[in-house]
Design a protein around this motif. Structure first.
Motif, short mmCIF file in Angstrom:
data_model
loop_
_atom_site.label_atom_id
_atom_site.label_comp_id
_atom_site.label_asym_id
_atom_site.label_seq_id
_atom_site.Cartn_x
_atom_site.Cartn_y
_atom_site.Cartn_z
N VAL A 281 -4.09 7.15 9.89
CA VAL A 281 -4.89 8.60 10.17
C VAL A 281 -4.12 9.68 9.18
CG1 VAL A 281 -3.90 9.35 11.94
CG2 VAL A 281 -6.12 10.02 11.59
N ARG A 282 -2.72 9.57 9.08
CA ARG A 282 -1.87 10.48 8.63
C ARG A 282 -2.10 10.48 7.09
NH1 ARG A 282 0.06 10.21 13.58
NH2 ARG A 282 1.53 11.70 14.15
N THR A 285 -5.73 11.47 5.93
CA THR A 285 -5.89 12.92 5.92
C THR A 285 -5.24 13.48 4.47
OG1 THR A 285 -5.68 12.96 8.05
CG2 THR A 285 -5.50 14.97 7.12
N VAL A 289 -7.06 15.54 1.46
CA VAL A 289 -6.80 16.71 1.00
C VAL A 289 -6.47 16.80 -0.47
CG1 VAL A 289 -5.05 18.56 1.25
CG2 VAL A 289 -5.72 17.51 3.19
N LEU A 383 -11.88 7.67 5.04
CA LEU A 383 -11.40 8.06 6.31
C LEU A 383 -12.69 7.97 7.16
CD1 LEU A 383 -9.89 9.98 8.15
CD2 LEU A 383 -11.09 12.12 7.03
#
Length: 406
Positions: A281-282, A285, A289, A383
């Motif tokens: 998940v990191r 993300t 971005v 994601l």
């Protein structure tokens, strides 16, 4: 012969897996020159990349089951030899159609290294260990895309684009010798699968209907398609649109690789503290971005080299965190058919990437907008795949607590 768990075996497997990236990254600076020499458009030149990915994807469906029957080494060696022969054909091509055909054949052989390298890691290590080893392996492999475009750029300027394929042929022959005499057969005899069509189809059905496999594989394929969109469009954006010299292309490409290695090393460091789900998940993300920033700058018509390179480097930090986790997670449930699982995983990854690359070539408008938009969309879709599939259906035994917290 080296011990299977030795660091040198990991390095040699990384070198074998690196054949795939080398076959794309080294000749990226040559794409505009190939188009000029053959008097063909961007879309036709880009097809040499997409056809390579398509051949790469299809071949994995064959070499994976063959490796589950006969072992990893003989299939890998045969693949290297076919790759070398096809590379010579690429160097001798006199038109774009011949180059496309030879690139397709090159992919058939080149697929053996990555698919069987992943399978060998799964043969040797447990799923959680495999995620760590794959992250380390990916960091070693990153040397290839770090230096390949720079070398390719200087070769294009000094020797012509055909020399790149001669070097690739030599690399493949060296790897065939190294695998033959340096690495033991990693596959356990009791895991050998019968080579019958009904068994093969049954294995693929078992793998393809595993929800956790589908989740990890689709997440990987979507984030990888963002990377391949950059590979497909970067030379045209940086060289043709932004005026970067071919011999300098690799220097900017190295910035992208720094981001990837940073992500890999971050995943290794976090592996003892977090479960793969948390690392995923990191990483996703960060990728979203990075892709969003690049797309936003392109939409705002801010067109500079760094408006492409820096957001892509950030995107690659996320990719470096995500790829090892999804690779290990996809194969966690299938130690007895790791070759077939790796093959289906690789087929999906390359097929989705080929579509993304074809879209970049077909929709390219002469700026960075199309490439940036597809990269951002790929990150967002990855994601979504994670949230819908992986988070709800993690691989059993793979998402358990890290060793330091047990």
């Amino acid at each position: 012969m080296l011990a299977l768990t030795s660091v040198w075996t990991t390095i040699l497997l990384a070198a074998a897996v690196a054949l795939g990236p080398l076959a794309t990254d080294m000749y990226l600076p040559a794409l505009p020159q190939i188009g000029s020499d053959f008097s063909t458009g961007t879309d036709q030149v880009q097809l040499t990349l997409s056809l390579y990915m398509l051949g790469f994807a299809l071949a994995q469906l064959i070499c994976g089951p063959l490796a589950d029957r006969f072992g990893r080494k003989p299939i890998m060696i045969g693949g290297f030899l076919l790759f070398a022969l096809a590379s010579v054909g690429c160097a001798l091509a006199t038109n774009i159609e011949t180059l496309m055909l030879c690139r397709f054949l090159q992919a058939l052989g080149g697929s053996a290294g990555p698919v069987l390298g992943r399978a060998a890691i799964r043969d040797i290590y447990t799923p959680r260990e495999a995620a760590r080893i794959m992250a380390i392996l990916a960091s070693i492999m990153a040397l290839a895309p770090a230096i390949a475009p720079t070398i390719g750029g200087f070769m294009v300027s000094g020797l012509g684009w055909a020399s790149i394929f001669i070097v690739l042929a030599g690399y493949a022959l060296v790897m065939a010798v190294v695998v033959t005499f340096g690495i033991p057969e990693p596959m356990r005899p009791e895991y050998r699968q019968p080579l019958r069509l009904c068994s093969l189809l049954r294995n693929y059905r078992t793998i393809a209907t595993d929800i956790s496999f589908l989740g990890y594989t689709l997440t990987n394929a979507l984030i990888f398609s963002g990377l391949f969109a950059f590979l497909s469009g970067s030379s045209f954006v940086l060289i043709d649109f932004l005026g970067v010299e071919p011999e300098h292309f690799g220097l900017f490409f190295a910035c992208i690789v720094v981001g990837y290695v940073t992500g890999n090393l971050t995943a290794v460091r976090l592996g003892s503290q977090l479960v793969p789900d948390q690392i995923l998940v990191r990483g996703l993300t960060v990728a979203v971005v990075g892709g969003s920033i690049m797309a936003g700058l392109a939409i705002a018509e801010i067109h500079t080299v760094w408006s492409v390179i820096l957001p892509q480097a950030l995107f690659m930090v996320g990719v470096g965190m995500v790829l090892p986790q999804t690779m290990a997670g996809a194969m966690a449930n299938f130690p007895h058919m790791a070759g077939s699982a790796s093959a289906l995983f690789g087929f999906t990854q390359m097929a989705v990437a080929a579509i993304a690359g074809a879209l970049v070539g077909h929709l390219h408008d002469g700026t960075s907008l199309v490439m940036a938009t597809i990269i951002a969309a790929s990150a967002a879709a990855a994601l979504a795949s994670y949230l819908i599939l992986v988070q709800r259906h993690p691989a059993a035994g793979f998402e358990s607590q890290p060793a330091s917290t047990r």
